[in-house]
Scaffold this motif. Structure first.
Motif, PDB file in Angstrom:
ATOM      1  N   TRP A  80      82.636 -91.909  39.918  1.00  0.00           N
ATOM      2  CA  TRP A  80      83.525 -90.775  39.709  1.00  0.00           C
ATOM      3  C   TRP A  80      84.861 -91.189  39.071  1.00  0.00           C
ATOM      4  O   TRP A  80      85.698 -90.354  38.779  1.00  0.00           O
ATOM      5  CB  TRP A  80      83.775 -90.021  41.015  1.00  0.00           C
ATOM      6  N   VAL A  81      85.045 -92.488  38.815  1.00  0.00           N
ATOM      7  CA  VAL A  81      86.263 -92.956  38.158  1.00  0.00           C
ATOM      8  C   VAL A  81      85.944 -93.258  36.697  1.00  0.00           C
ATOM      9  O   VAL A  81      85.054 -94.041  36.396  1.00  0.00           O
ATOM     10  CB  VAL A  81      86.836 -94.207  38.860  1.00  0.00           C
ATOM     11  N   ARG A  82      86.699 -92.595  35.805  1.00  0.00           N
ATOM     12  CA  ARG A  82      86.492 -92.802  34.370  1.00  0.00           C
ATOM     13  C   ARG A  82      87.079 -94.148  33.952  1.00  0.00           C
ATOM     14  O   ARG A  82      87.863 -94.749  34.693  1.00  0.00           O
ATOM     15  CB  ARG A  82      87.152 -91.674  33.579  1.00  0.00           C
ATOM     16  N   GLU A  83      86.747 -94.592  32.748  1.00  0.00           N
ATOM     17  CA  GLU A  83      87.245 -95.879  32.253  1.00  0.00           C
ATOM     18  C   GLU A  83      88.766 -95.927  32.172  1.00  0.00           C
ATOM     19  O   GLU A  83      89.362 -96.986  32.337  1.00  0.00           O
ATOM     20  CB  GLU A  83      86.626 -96.204  30.896  1.00  0.00           C
ATOM     21  N   ASP A  84      89.397 -94.766  31.931  1.00  0.00           N
ATOM     22  CA  ASP A  84      90.862 -94.736  31.841  1.00  0.00           C
ATOM     23  C   ASP A  84      91.527 -94.670  33.219  1.00  0.00           C
ATOM     24  O   ASP A  84      92.740 -94.600  33.332  1.00  0.00           O
ATOM     25  CB  ASP A  84      91.333 -93.583  30.958  1.00  0.00           C
ATOM     26  N   GLY A  85      90.716 -94.693  34.291  1.00  0.00           N
ATOM     27  CA  GLY A  85      91.242 -94.697  35.658  1.00  0.00           C
ATOM     28  C   GLY A  85      91.422 -93.325  36.270  1.00  0.00           C
ATOM     29  O   GLY A  85      91.764 -93.210  37.444  1.00  0.00           O
ATOM     30  N   THR A  86      91.192 -92.259  35.509  1.00  0.00           N
ATOM     31  CA  THR A  86      91.302 -90.915  36.075  1.00  0.00           C
ATOM     32  C   THR A  86      90.027 -90.578  36.847  1.00  0.00           C
ATOM     33  O   THR A  86      88.984 -91.198  36.647  1.00  0.00           O
ATOM     34  CB  THR A  86      91.539 -89.856  34.971  1.00  0.00           C
ATOM     35  N   VAL A  87      90.126 -89.603  37.736  1.00  0.00           N
ATOM     36  CA  VAL A  87      89.006 -89.241  38.607  1.00  0.00           C
ATOM     37  C   VAL A  87      88.309 -87.991  38.083  1.00  0.00           C
ATOM     38  O   VAL A  87      88.952 -87.006  37.743  1.00  0.00           O
ATOM     39  CB  VAL A  87      89.507 -89.001  40.048  1.00  0.00           C
ATOM     40  N   ASP A  88      86.979 -88.034  38.033  1.00  0.00           N
ATOM     41  CA  ASP A  88      86.162 -86.875  37.676  1.00  0.00           C
ATOM     42  C   ASP A  88      85.764 -86.222  38.991  1.00  0.00           C
ATOM     43  O   ASP A  88      84.856 -86.676  39.687  1.00  0.00           O
ATOM     44  CB  ASP A  88      84.926 -87.322  36.889  1.00  0.00           C
ATOM     45  N   MET A  89      86.481 -85.144  39.371  1.00  0.00           N
ATOM     46  CA  MET A  89      86.266 -84.507  40.669  1.00  0.00           C
ATOM     47  C   MET A  89      84.865 -83.921  40.806  1.00  0.00           C
ATOM     48  O   MET A  89      84.368 -83.767  41.918  1.00  0.00           O
ATOM     49  CB  MET A  89      87.317 -83.426  40.922  1.00  0.00           C
ATOM     50  N   SER A  90      84.194 -83.628  39.700  1.00  0.00           N
ATOM     51  CA  SER A  90      82.841 -83.088  39.791  1.00  0.00           C
ATOM     52  C   SER A  90      81.853 -84.146  40.281  1.00  0.00           C
ATOM     53  O   SER A  90      80.786 -83.820  40.787  1.00  0.00           O
ATOM     54  CB  SER A  90      82.388 -82.536  38.439  1.00  0.00           C
ATOM     55  N   LYS A  91      82.195 -85.417  40.141  1.00  0.00           N
ATOM     56  CA  LYS A  91      81.324 -86.506  40.592  1.00  0.00           C
ATOM     57  C   LYS A  91      81.799 -87.132  41.906  1.00  0.00           C
ATOM     58  O   LYS A  91      81.134 -87.992  42.454  1.00  0.00           O
ATOM     59  CB  LYS A  91      81.249 -87.596  39.518  1.00  0.00           C
ATOM     60  N   MET A  92      82.955 -86.692  42.389  1.00  0.00           N
ATOM     61  CA  MET A  92      83.544 -87.251  43.613  1.00  0.00           C
ATOM     62  C   MET A  92      82.709 -86.848  44.814  1.00  0.00           C
ATOM     63  O   MET A  92      82.327 -85.685  44.949  1.00  0.00           O
ATOM     64  CB  MET A  92      84.968 -86.712  43.756  1.00  0.00           C
ATOM     65  N   PRO A  93      82.408 -87.797  45.721  1.00  0.00           N
ATOM     66  CA  PRO A  93      81.655 -87.431  46.930  1.00  0.00           C
ATOM     67  C   PRO A  93      82.474 -86.495  47.826  1.00  0.00           C
ATOM     68  O   PRO A  93      83.704 -86.471  47.747  1.00  0.00           O
ATOM     69  CB  PRO A  93      81.410 -88.772  47.624  1.00  0.00           C
ATOM     70  N   GLU A  94      81.784 -85.716  48.676  1.00  0.00           N
ATOM     71  CA  GLU A  94      82.471 -84.776  49.566  1.00  0.00           C
ATOM     72  C   GLU A  94      83.283 -85.487  50.636  1.00  0.00           C
ATOM     73  O   GLU A  94      84.255 -84.943  51.141  1.00  0.00           O
ATOM     74  CB  GLU A  94      81.462 -83.838  50.216  1.00  0.00           C
ATOM     75  N   SER A  95      82.870 -86.690  51.020  1.00  0.00           N
ATOM     76  CA  SER A  95      83.635 -87.463  51.987  1.00  0.00           C
ATOM     77  C   SER A  95      83.497 -88.945  51.660  1.00  0.00           C
ATOM     78  O   SER A  95      82.556 -89.362  50.992  1.00  0.00           O
ATOM     79  CB  SER A  95      83.158 -87.187  53.417  1.00  0.00           C
ATOM     80  N   MET A  96      84.464 -89.718  52.150  1.00  0.00           N
ATOM     81  CA  MET A  96      84.483 -91.153  51.881  1.00  0.00           C
ATOM     82  C   MET A  96      84.803 -91.894  53.173  1.00  0.00           C
ATOM     83  O   MET A  96      85.490 -91.374  54.050  1.00  0.00           O
ATOM     84  CB  MET A  96      85.526 -91.472  50.820  1.00  0.00           C
ATOM     85  N   PRO A  97      84.345 -93.150  53.285  1.00  0.00           N
ATOM     86  CA  PRO A  97      84.637 -93.917  54.494  1.00  0.00           C
ATOM     87  C   PRO A  97      86.100 -94.346  54.547  1.00  0.00           C
ATOM     88  O   PRO A  97      86.724 -94.562  53.512  1.00  0.00           O
ATOM     89  CB  PRO A  97      83.719 -95.128  54.369  1.00  0.00           C
ATOM     90  N   VAL A  98      86.610 -94.449  55.756  1.00  0.00           N
ATOM     91  CA  VAL A  98      87.962 -94.933  55.985  1.00  0.00           C
ATOM     92  C   VAL A  98      87.862 -96.421  56.261  1.00  0.00           C
ATOM     93  O   VAL A  98      87.030 -96.858  57.059  1.00  0.00           O
ATOM     94  CB  VAL A  98      88.623 -94.212  57.185  1.00  0.00           C
ATOM     95  N   MET A  99      88.706 -97.214  55.595  1.00  0.00           N
ATOM     96  CA  MET A  99      88.688 -98.658  55.791  1.00  0.00           C
ATOM     97  C   MET A  99      89.789 -99.047  56.763  1.00  0.00           C
ATOM     98  O   MET A  99      90.888 -98.485  56.737  1.00  0.00           O
ATOM     99  CB  MET A  99      88.886 -99.374  54.455  1.00  0.00           C
ATOM    100  N   GLY A 100      89.510 -99.998  57.609  1.00  0.00           N
ATOM    101  CA  GLY A 100      90.485-100.481  58.563  1.00  0.00           C
ATOM    102  C   GLY A 100      91.430-101.489  57.934  1.00  0.00           C
ATOM    103  O   GLY A 100      91.260-101.883  56.780  1.00  0.00           O
ATOM    104  N   PRO A 101      92.424-101.965  58.689  1.00  0.00           N
ATOM    105  CA  PRO A 101      93.399-102.917  58.147  1.00  0.00           C
ATOM    106  C   PRO A 101      92.767-104.246  57.741  1.00  0.00           C
ATOM    107  O   PRO A 101      93.323-104.979  56.939  1.00  0.00           O
ATOM    108  CB  PRO A 101      94.410-103.095  59.276  1.00  0.00           C
TER     109      PRO A 101
END
Length: 104
Positions: free
Chosen positions: A17-38
């Motif tokens: 979901w991240v384009r080559e220029d670093g912008t996000v394509d929201m149509s390809k973004m997952p509905e949820s993402m994991p949270v990473m710990g410290p």
């Protein structure tokens, strides 16, 4: 003492979901993402389940309406006016008379 370094080849792949220029394509973004710990590992709740966060596209914020006063003009009481700068930014200005608090 032991130290480890991450090689440049260890860079994770770009998410789909991240384009080559670093912008996000929201149509390809997952509905949820994991949270990473410290520690960089996926965060788990007390029952051992992966903690997830919903992803949402930011919604535009509606601008708050200013009083109906012509830009760069003084109101009837002469204490409140609206100014518009060269960039079109409108600001309400209020002139307040200073006062001294009553003594004891």
């Amino acid at each position: 003492m032991s130290m480890s370094a991450t090689a440049a080849d260890d860079t994770p792949p770009q998410p789909s979901w991240v384009r080559e220029d670093g912008t996000v394509d929201m149509s390809k973004m997952p509905e949820s993402m994991p949270v990473m710990g410290p520690d960089g590992e996926p965060l788990k709740d007390a029952s051992g389940k992966q903690v997830m966060v919903k992803t949402e596209e930011d919604k535009p914020v509606e601008p708050q309406a200013l009083p109906e006063t012509a830009p760069n003009s003084l109101s009837e009481n002469g204490k409140t006016w609206v100014e518009t700068d060269e960039n079109g930014v409108t600001t309400e200005v209020q002139e307040i008379e200073p006062s001294i608090p009553a003594g004891d």
